[in-house]
Write an enzyme that holds these catalytic residues in place. Structure first.
Site, short mmCIF file in Angstrom:
data_model
loop_
_atom_site.label_atom_id
_atom_site.label_comp_id
_atom_site.label_asym_id
_atom_site.label_seq_id
_atom_site.Cartn_x
_atom_site.Cartn_y
_atom_site.Cartn_z
N ASN A 132 0.84 -1.20 0.00
CA ASN A 132 0.00 0.00 0.00
C ASN A 132 0.87 1.24 0.00
O ASN A 132 1.33 1.70 1.04
CB ASN A 132 -0.94 -0.03 1.21
CG ASN A 132 -1.90 1.14 1.21
OD1 ASN A 132 -1.69 2.13 0.50
ND2 ASN A 132 -2.96 1.05 2.01
N CYS A 135 -2.26 5.21 0.21
CA CYS A 135 -3.22 5.82 1.14
C CYS A 135 -2.86 7.30 1.34
O CYS A 135 -1.78 7.63 1.82
CB CYS A 135 -3.18 5.06 2.46
SG CYS A 135 -4.54 5.49 3.51
N ASN A 200 -5.39 4.39 -6.18
CA ASN A 200 -5.84 4.57 -4.81
C ASN A 200 -6.71 5.82 -4.79
O ASN A 200 -6.96 6.43 -5.83
CB ASN A 200 -4.62 4.70 -3.88
CG ASN A 200 -4.93 4.25 -2.46
OD1 ASN A 200 -5.94 4.67 -1.89
ND2 ASN A 200 -4.09 3.39 -1.91
N CYS A 386 -22.21 24.22 -37.15
CA CYS A 386 -21.97 23.12 -36.20
C CYS A 386 -20.53 22.65 -36.30
O CYS A 386 -20.06 22.30 -37.37
CB CYS A 386 -22.94 21.96 -36.47
SG CYS A 386 -22.66 20.57 -35.35
#
Lengths: 424, 454
Positions: A132, A135, A200, A386
């Site tokens: 990890n 975090c 994460n 357009c």
């Protein structure tokens, strides 16, 4: 029938759906219930020296009455002892030998401490390890989590420490809170990682109570930045996964905003081998995996993809630098008169927010009448004006009412790089 | 009213349940979800479908952003009676009928209920959104205290006029207070709304009949302009034998006590017949059922598809268990000791007249008798404009309604008029729109005087 079995770094996963490391994988009891519900794997709530959490911990953003479009948390890693977590991993693996249990790990940045926890997690029976490095809150203030993942050298170093002793695949989990995630991913690969997982959570301050001026989640009138996740973050995840997929060769585990099979399939299309889910399970419970598997299989059957490998990464070659896009490709909007309900949202959007290429209907509404005999004001696209931006089609509340149709410019494809002589 | 046999009384809880607001008020969450469904159309058709042109998408988006005060302001600026209109408007044929969701084959946005949600918020909290304008020195008298007068008075008060309302009833509010079915609008809610207008400095003189207690001459002397918003009067008679019996009443006479008295004190027969099939007739039969009448009959001389009541009103009466007698005409009310005890009816058929038009003819020999204790006439109201005969140059049309120009000015330039007494009987929201238009007409005629800001 499509086969959802997935080979991940030599491990067989019953399907590509894993629970991400987080509150749903906090205990053995939860993980076993998840496996019974159909999840193929689970990344255990991060194991390390037990922490103390705040109360409250989660904040959410609702959109127009829809709950939890985005979720954030200031919860830390497991608050239970390393021994308890490892003992439960052993029990779960005994009961579910065919499902993948991946230990998520976070300890202080010392070689012997990392190598000790790697050995203990493997001894407990975990099939793989997720480091990890992502975090973003709390742990980063203590020199862990994102504090590692934001520095390529630390990412490479700690990955290599783990790899020196690991017998099982090592996944480095990456934080999106960096300038260039591909450098961190490359560092993890350099350090010997078998795979990376991303993203994460994203740094966030969820909301501010305008009476008390307390941010949320409210902890005694105060708060701190937390990790943002949920449906809102999927586009960020898709971008970062596709960028990393172009940069490194090792497998990727996709995380971020996956709530159904379609989200998962998009992650796989930009290069994910397996996917991890957290917020959706926190919102609705483990049962959501049933439709994830069912829907993905149906999609694969419809497209004659026998295995996930048959479409994995298929979108990667289509994600280009802007300078490689064809400037001579042109679409313009078309309004289906029959389907148009006369809300004129396309007119308001184009007139104020885009290119003034839509004309309002005249007073008669162009003659179309609704069921009550009232005029339906069908606007008109001014073809010459357009630019094919899509905005009208995006705001139109009726499916297939506004479509973007290709017009032949009579010109061969040409990118910006070609036009400026930079094409390689 | 003396009835042969009255319906058994219900428990207080049962009355409240029977007359509970339908549909119920929205919760915050329901309102948030419903408001989010609104597409926020540009130049939305719901706005043009509303006689008062409430900016519906804007007030709904303000509900979404939790700006309920702003939402209510948008509603009440366009329609000071937005509180009652959110309850009594036939939204199905107005704003909600025009909603683009119909074209998507989806349920239209519940505009009426959202309007109630927003306006209830400010009324429940006594939030004062509007203030009287700086006094401009002009005075206007409004005759009648119904929706047209209230709307006219509020608009004028905001311009700086001193307005006095003269009304013959004890309570102000007109039909909102006295004549609209109680499950749609309670009298107390109507009176709460009247307080919004009172807060603008409008003076109310109740129990005052103009032409008797106060003469028009006096009003002409004391006021710069006079607004007539007197609505309609008594229900037309049936013109059948027995019409005079005790227990044969007009619709307003029957409904008013349901609004102004406790439900247990409202006289209702065990068996009730209502003549007519308009929206008022539906109010009568549903009220009778809810008060505990055991058998309720609706009698209409034309067919089901001809009935003038709105479809959803009809559905409501069907759900209440009312018996419908189509192509049926009353011929005679039968009495017992002076009290009505039965109604004789005859079947009808539609015939082509010599000139090609359709006319209703009775079928001889098809007479039948229904046992009843109460007969309610709901075949339209008579005009009450006779009292205007004494006012020079105020012209009446053939049907008794007051003739006005586009500024709602009558033949006498000092007199303006709007609402049912002009349009012959339409919705509350029409009366509001007309009352506001009349206020602008009065203002223009007075030269749009505005006090200098201090």
């Amino acid at each position: 029938m499509a086969d959802l079995k997935t080979n991940f770094c030599g491990l067989q996963s019953p399907n590509p759906f894993w629970l991400a490391s987080g509150p749903p994988t906090n205990t053995g009891g939860q993980v076993m219930r998840a496996f019974e519900a159909g999840w193929g794997g689970a990344v255990w709530k991060t194991i390390g020296d037990p922490i103390r959490n705040t109360s409250s911990r989660y904040g959410a953003i609702d959109l127009n009455g829809v709950k939890m479009m985005g979720l954030n948390n200031i919860e830390l890693i497991s608050d239970r002892s390393i021994e308890t977590n490892l003992r439960e991993i052993t029990e779960v693996k005994k009961r579910f030998p065919k499902h993948l249990v991946i230990a998520s790990l976070m300890v202080e940045s010392k070689r012997e401490v990392w190598q000790d926890i790697v050995r203990r997690a493997e001894d407990a029976g975990s099939d793989a390890l997720e480091l990890n490095f992502g975090c973003p809150h709390g742990m980063s203030e203590r020199g862990m989590g994102a504090a590692v993942g934001q520095v390529p050298e630390y990412t490479e170093m700690i990955t290599s420490w783990a790899k020196q002793v690991a017998q099982t695949p090592v996944i480095s989990k990456l934080t999106p809170n960096v300038t260039d995630i591909t450098r961190i991913a490359a560092a993890a690969e350099q350090g010997g990682a078998d795979a990376v997982s991303l993203i994460n959570t994203i740094n966030s301050l969820m909301s501010v109570d305008l009476e008390s001026f307390a941010p949320t989640p409210n902890v005694a009138g105060k708060s701190s930045h937390g990790g943002y996740c949920g449906p809102a973050v999927k586009p960020i995840a898709l971008h970062l996964i596709s960028s990393v997929a172009k940069k490194i060769k090792i497998p990727i585990v996709g995380i971020g905003g996956i709530g159904n099979w379609r989200d998962a399939a998009e992650h796989i299309a930009v290069g994910a081998t397996c996917v991890q889910v957290c917020t959706a399970a926190m919102h609705y419970g483990f049962r959501i995996v049933e439709d994830m598997a069912d829907g993905l299989a149906a999609y694969m059957d419809d497209h004659a993809y026998g295995r996930i490998e048959d479409f994995r990464g298929r979108a990667i070659p289509n994600v280009l630098d802007w300078g490689d896009l064809d400037l001579n490709y042109k679409v313009i909007a078309r309004i289906d008169r029959e389907l148009c309900i006369g809300c004129q949202l396309c007119y308001a959007a184009c007139e104020d927010g885009a290119h003034q290429a839509i004309e309002r209907a005249d007073a008669t509404g162009g003659g179309k009448k609704n069921t009550n005999g009232m005029g339906v004001h069908v606007p008109r696209i001014i073809d010459e004006e357009c630019v094919g931006c899509n905005l009208c089609a995006l705001v139109c509340p009726v499916d297939r009412c506004i479509t973007m149709v290709q017009v032949d410019t009579g010109l061969p494809p040409m990118s910006w790089k070609q036009r400026t002589g930079q094409a390689g | 009213m003396n009835l042969r046999e009255t319906a058994p009384k219900l428990s207080p809880e049962q009355y409240e349940k029977n007359f509970a607001e339908s549909p119920p008020a929205m919760t915050s969450r329901q309102a948030a979800i419903e408001a989010a469904r609104c597409l926020y159309c540009f130049d939305a058709p719901c706005i043009s479908a509303c006689p008062t042109h409430i900016d519906v998408p804007t007030f709904i988006k303000k509900i979404s952003s939790d700006n309920l005060r702003g939402s209510a302001r948008v509603i009440l600026e366009a329609n000071i009676l937005g509180h009652s209109c959110g309850r009594v408007c036939p939204t199905e044929v107005l704003c909600e009928g025009a909603c683009v969701m119909h074209e998507k084959q989806e349920k239209p946005i519940e505009i009426g209920r959202l309007q109630r949600f927003a306006v209830d918020y400010v009324l429940d909290r006594n939030i004062q959104l509007f203030h009287a304008g700086q006094p401009n020195g002009k005075r206007v008298a409004c005759v009648g205290a119904g929706p047209a007068s209230l709307a006219c008075a509020a608009e004028l008060a905001k311009f700086g006029y001193l307005v006095t309302i003269f009304d013959r009833n004890e309570l102000p509010g007109g039909l909102d207070t006295h004549g609209i079915a109680a499950y749609k609008l309670r009298a107390k809610d109507s009176l709460r709304e009247v307080d919004l207008i009172r807060a603008l400095g409008v003076e109310f003189r109740q129990n005052t009949t103009v032409g008797r207690d106060v003469l028009f001459e006096k009003l002409e002397k004391d006021f710069d302009a006079i607004f007539i918003g007197i609505g309609l009067g008594e229900t037309w008679d049936l013109k059948i034998p027995g019409d005079e019996l005790d227990g044969v009443v007009g619709a307003m006479e029957f409904i008013e006590p349901t609004k102004t008295r406790a439900f247990k004190d409202v006289p209702v027969g065990r068996r009730v017949a209502c003549i007519g099939a308009g929206n008022t007739a539906i109010d009568v039969v549903t009220a009778a059922k809810r008060l505990g009448a055991e058998q309720v009959h609706l009698i209409y001389r034309r067919g089901e598809t001809d009935m003038p009541a709105f479809r959803y009103e009809y559905d409501l009466a069907k759900l209440d268990g009312v018996t419908f007698h189509w192509r049926t005409q009353p011929t005679r009310a039968i009495g017992q000791d002076g009290k009505v005890s039965a109604l004789e009816c005859v079947h009808t058929r539609s015939e082509s007249a010599a000139d090609g038009s359709r006319k209703i003819a009775t079928i001889p020999g098809s007479e039948f008798i229904i046992d009843v204790d109460l007969i309610v006439r709901a075949i339209g109201q008579k005009p009450v404009t006779q009292l205007l005969h004494e006012v020079a140059a105020v012209a009446l049309r053939e049907n008794g309604t007051i003739a006005v120009n586009k500024n709602h000015q009558t033949g006498n330039p000092k007199y303006f008029a709007a609402g049912d007494c002009v349009n012959g009987g339409k919705e509350v929201v029409d009366a509001v729109a007309e009352g506001m238009a009349a206020a602008r007409g009065i203002d223009a005629w007075c030269g749009s005087p505005r006090a200098k800001q201090a």
